[in-house]
Design a protein around this motif. Structure first.
Motif, PDB file in Angstrom:
ATOM      1  N   TYR A   1     -99.705  34.112  62.314  1.00 46.78           N
ATOM      2  CA  TYR A   1    -100.136  35.219  63.167  1.00 46.78           C
ATOM      3  C   TYR A   1     -99.370  35.203  64.488  1.00 46.78           C
ATOM      4  O   TYR A   1     -98.847  36.234  64.933  1.00 46.78           O
ATOM      5  CB  TYR A   1    -101.646  35.144  63.419  1.00 46.78           C
ATOM      6  CG  TYR A   1    -102.212  36.428  63.979  1.00 46.78           C
ATOM      7  CD1 TYR A   1    -102.736  37.392  63.133  1.00 46.78           C
ATOM      8  CD2 TYR A   1    -102.208  36.682  65.346  1.00 46.78           C
ATOM      9  CE1 TYR A   1    -103.246  38.582  63.628  1.00 46.78           C
ATOM     10  CE2 TYR A   1    -102.708  37.865  65.859  1.00 46.78           C
ATOM     11  CZ  TYR A   1    -103.232  38.818  64.996  1.00 46.78           C
ATOM     12  OH  TYR A   1    -103.722  40.003  65.494  1.00 46.78           O
TER      13      TYR A   1
ATOM     14  N   LEU B   1    -109.822  35.135  63.968  1.00 45.46           N
ATOM     15  CA  LEU B   1    -108.993  36.007  63.139  1.00 45.46           C
ATOM     16  C   LEU B   1    -109.770  36.555  61.952  1.00 45.46           C
ATOM     17  O   LEU B   1    -110.694  35.926  61.452  1.00 45.46           O
ATOM     18  CB  LEU B   1    -107.774  35.233  62.625  1.00 45.46           C
ATOM     19  CG  LEU B   1    -106.761  34.773  63.668  1.00 45.46           C
ATOM     20  CD1 LEU B   1    -105.634  34.005  62.998  1.00 45.46           C
ATOM     21  CD2 LEU B   1    -106.206  35.956  64.451  1.00 45.46           C
ATOM     22  N   SER B   2    -109.358  37.744  61.514  1.00 44.68           N
ATOM     23  CA  SER B   2    -109.968  38.378  60.344  1.00 44.68           C
ATOM     24  C   SER B   2    -108.883  39.074  59.540  1.00 44.68           C
ATOM     25  O   SER B   2    -107.751  39.261  60.010  1.00 44.68           O
ATOM     26  CB  SER B   2    -111.025  39.409  60.779  1.00 44.68           C
ATOM     27  OG  SER B   2    -110.388  40.514  61.418  1.00 44.68           O
TER      28      SER B   2
ATOM     29  N   LYS C   1    -108.822  42.114  58.905  1.00 44.54           N
ATOM     30  CA  LYS C   1    -108.533  43.347  59.632  1.00 44.54           C
ATOM     31  C   LYS C   1    -107.466  43.122  60.705  1.00 44.54           C
ATOM     32  O   LYS C   1    -106.592  43.978  60.926  1.00 44.54           O
ATOM     33  CB  LYS C   1    -109.821  43.878  60.267  1.00 44.54           C
ATOM     34  CG  LYS C   1    -109.682  45.228  60.957  1.00 44.54           C
ATOM     35  CD  LYS C   1    -111.032  45.699  61.491  1.00 44.54           C
ATOM     36  CE  LYS C   1    -110.902  47.045  62.194  1.00 44.54           C
ATOM     37  NZ  LYS C   1    -112.217  47.501  62.735  1.00 44.54           N
ATOM     38  N   ASP C   2    -107.526  41.967  61.359  1.00 40.37           N
ATOM     39  CA  ASP C   2    -106.524  41.642  62.381  1.00 40.37           C
ATOM     40  C   ASP C   2    -105.135  41.527  61.757  1.00 40.37           C
ATOM     41  O   ASP C   2    -104.141  41.990  62.324  1.00 40.37           O
ATOM     42  CB  ASP C   2    -106.883  40.331  63.081  1.00 40.37           C
ATOM     43  CG  ASP C   2    -108.122  40.443  63.943  1.00 40.37           C
ATOM     44  OD1 ASP C   2    -108.308  41.496  64.577  1.00 40.37           O
ATOM     45  OD2 ASP C   2    -108.917  39.484  63.958  1.00 40.37           O
TER      46      ASP C   2
ATOM     47  N   ALA D   1    -103.741  44.950  60.922  1.00 40.43           N
ATOM     48  CA  ALA D   1    -103.250  45.625  62.132  1.00 40.43           C
ATOM     49  C   ALA D   1    -101.917  45.042  62.581  1.00 40.43           C
ATOM     50  O   ALA D   1    -101.007  45.771  63.008  1.00 40.43           O
ATOM     51  CB  ALA D   1    -104.285  45.508  63.252  1.00 40.43           C
ATOM     52  N   LEU D   2    -101.780  43.730  62.495  1.00 37.46           N
ATOM     53  CA  LEU D   2    -100.535  43.084  62.889  1.00 37.46           C
ATOM     54  C   LEU D   2     -99.378  43.536  62.002  1.00 37.46           C
ATOM     55  O   LEU D   2     -98.294  43.873  62.492  1.00 37.46           O
ATOM     56  CB  LEU D   2    -100.699  41.563  62.794  1.00 37.46           C
ATOM     57  CG  LEU D   2     -99.450  40.709  63.010  1.00 37.46           C
ATOM     58  CD1 LEU D   2     -98.940  40.849  64.437  1.00 37.46           C
ATOM     59  CD2 LEU D   2     -99.744  39.245  62.687  1.00 37.46           C
TER      60      LEU D   2
ATOM     61  N   CYS E   1    -102.038  45.596  67.882  1.00 34.19           N
ATOM     62  CA  CYS E   1    -102.993  44.617  67.359  1.00 34.19           C
ATOM     63  C   CYS E   1    -103.601  43.893  68.559  1.00 34.19           C
ATOM     64  O   CYS E   1    -103.362  44.282  69.706  1.00 34.19           O
ATOM     65  CB  CYS E   1    -102.315  43.645  66.399  1.00 34.19           C
ATOM     66  SG  CYS E   1    -100.938  42.738  67.148  1.00 34.19           S
ATOM     67  N   SER E   2    -104.376  42.861  68.288  1.00 40.11           N
ATOM     68  CA  SER E   2    -104.980  42.127  69.400  1.00 40.11           C
ATOM     69  C   SER E   2    -104.970  40.638  69.091  1.00 40.11           C
ATOM     70  O   SER E   2    -104.910  40.224  67.929  1.00 40.11           O
ATOM     71  CB  SER E   2    -106.414  42.601  69.641  1.00 40.11           C
ATOM     72  OG  SER E   2    -107.231  42.315  68.519  1.00 40.11           O
ATOM     73  N   TYR E   3    -105.041  39.837  70.157  1.00 38.41           N
ATOM     74  CA  TYR E   3    -105.109  38.388  70.003  1.00 38.41           C
ATOM     75  C   TYR E   3    -105.720  37.795  71.257  1.00 38.41           C
ATOM     76  O   TYR E   3    -105.314  38.129  72.372  1.00 38.41           O
ATOM     77  CB  TYR E   3    -103.717  37.813  69.767  1.00 38.41           C
ATOM     78  CG  TYR E   3    -103.706  36.355  69.357  1.00 38.41           C
ATOM     79  CD1 TYR E   3    -104.481  35.899  68.304  1.00 38.41           C
ATOM     80  CD2 TYR E   3    -102.909  35.422  70.034  1.00 38.41           C
ATOM     81  CE1 TYR E   3    -104.463  34.569  67.912  1.00 38.41           C
ATOM     82  CE2 TYR E   3    -102.879  34.083  69.655  1.00 38.41           C
ATOM     83  CZ  TYR E   3    -103.665  33.670  68.589  1.00 38.41           C
ATOM     84  OH  TYR E   3    -103.648  32.345  68.198  1.00 38.41           O
TER      85      TYR E   3
ATOM     86  N   SER F   1    -104.960  43.294  73.928  1.00 44.11           N
ATOM     87  CA  SER F   1    -104.317  44.291  73.082  1.00 44.11           C
ATOM     88  C   SER F   1    -102.806  44.123  73.205  1.00 44.11           C
ATOM     89  O   SER F   1    -102.271  44.035  74.317  1.00 44.11           O
ATOM     90  CB  SER F   1    -104.723  45.704  73.503  1.00 44.11           C
ATOM     91  OG  SER F   1    -106.100  45.910  73.287  1.00 44.11           O
TER      92      SER F   1
END
Length: 286
Positions: A182, A254-255, A257-258, A261-262, A268-270, A274
Motif C-alpha cells: 500500500y 486498511l480495507s 475499499k482502500d 481506491a488506491l 485515496c487516503s492513508y 486524503s
C-alpha cells in the motif's frame, strides 16, 4: 473415506464439495440452517447435530471461525466419535489451542491434527489449497488422502500446533506485504503514476510478492485476528518484533475499499490523510 465436515460456510462448503467429487463419503453439520440446507441441495449428507455427525465418520474436519468454536466442536466430537477417530482443525487458530485440544482428544482415545490452509477462498473453490499440518507422521498420513481432495499439497510442518504456527508465519508475511504494498503504490500514485500500472510493473521486479499479485482480491477480513495470534506468540516466546508490531497497528486501518481506491480511484487516503496525485507544478511526473 468417511469424512465429517463441521462448518460449511464459504470454505467448508467448497471443501465438502471437493471431497464428494473425489468419491469420499461426506456428511456435514452447521448451526446455520441455511448453510446446511444449501449443502444438502448439493447432494451431501447432513447431520442435525454434532453428536449425529460424530457417529457417521472416521475423519472430521473442523472448519469454523474462532478458537472457542474449535474447542466446542472438538469437545463434542471427541465425546461421541468412535475410538481412534481423527479430528483435524482446518480453522485458523492459535497453536496453543491445538496443543490443548490434542490432549483432550488423546485422553478420550481419539487422534488429533491441526491442518489449516492457505490460498483462501479462491483456493477452496479451485481445490488448490495448501494444507499445513501439525501432528504425528502417522496421523497426518492417515488424513492425507482426504486433504488432497482440496489441496495442491499436504505438508507436515511438525508436531501438533506446528501447522498453525506455519499459518501464523504466512499471515504475518501477508499482512506485512499488505502494508508495504500500500505504501509503495501510494508513493507512485502521489507522483502521478497510475497505481495499477505500477503494480503490474512491480510484478516483473525482484520485489514481487504473491500478495501484490492477488492485491485487488484481498478481502481484509481477518487481519486483526491474525495479527493478534502473531503478537500473542511473540509475547509467549519473549521476542521483540517491532515490524510485526507496526504492521499490527497499520493493517487494522486498511480495507479492501482502500485498496480499490488506491488502484483505480482518482484519490485515496492513508492515516487519515486524503492523497491525490501531484501536478507537474507541485513536483509530480504528470
Amino acid at each position: 473415506m468417511r469424512v465429517g465436515v463441521a462448518g460449511v460456510g464459504e470454505m467448508g462448503s467448497a471443501i465438502a464439495g471437493h471431497l464428494r467429487r473425489k468419491s469420499h463419503e461426506v456428511v456435514a453439520f452447521d448451526t446455520n440452517a441455511v448453510r446446511l440446507n444449501a449443502i444438502g441441495a448439493l447432494g451431501i449428507a447432513r447431520a442435525d447435530s454434532l453428536e449425529e455427525l460424530a457417529a457417521q465418520a472416521e475423519l472430521f474436519l473442523v472448519i469454523v471461525s474462532t478458537d472457542e468454536q474449535s474447542r466446542a466442536v472438538t469437545d463434542a466430537l471427541s465425546r461421541h466419535a468412535d475410538d481412534g477417530a481423527l479430528i483435524a482443525v482446518v480453522a485458523t487458530n492459535s497453536p496453543n489451542t491445538m496443543v490443548e485440544l490434542d490432549k483432550l482428544c488423546r485422553d478420550r482415545g481419539k487422534r488429533f491434527i491441526d491442518a489449516p490452509v492457505v490460498y483462501g477462498a479462491s483456493g477452496a473453490r479451485d481445490g488448490t489449497l495448501l494444507s499445513l499440518c501439525g501432528g504425528s507422521e502417522a496421523d497426518v498420513e492417515s488424513a492425507t488422502q482426504a486433504l488432497m481432495a482440496y489441496s495442491r499439497k499436504v505438508v507436515r510442518v511438525g508436531p501438533v500446533g506446528a501447522g498453525q504456527l506455519a499459518k501464523a508465519c504466512n499471515n504475518l508475511l501477508h499482512w506485512v506485504h499488505s502494508v508495504s504494498n500500500y505504501e509503495t503504490l501510494l508513493l507512485a500514485k502521489r507522483f502521478g503514476i497510475d497505481a495499477q500500472h505500477m503494480r503490474e510493473v512491480l510484478l516483473e521486479c525482484p520485489a514481487f510478492n504473491l500478495t501484490l499479485k492477488r492485491w485487488d482480491t484481498t478481502k481484509f477480513t481477518w487481519q486483526e485476528k491474525d495479527m493478534d495470534v502473531t503478537m500473542d506468540l511473540a509475547q509467549q516466546a519473549g521476542l521483540v518484533l517491532p515490524l510485526a508490531g507496526v504492521t499490527d497497528q497499520l493493517v487494522k486501518l486498511l480495507s479492501a475499499k482502500d485498496v480499490q481506491a488506491l488502484l483505480y480511484g482518482n484519490g485515496c487516503s492513508y492515516l487519515g490523510r486524503s492523497i491525490t496525485p501531484m501536478s507537474a507544478e507541485e513536483g509530480g511526473l504528470s
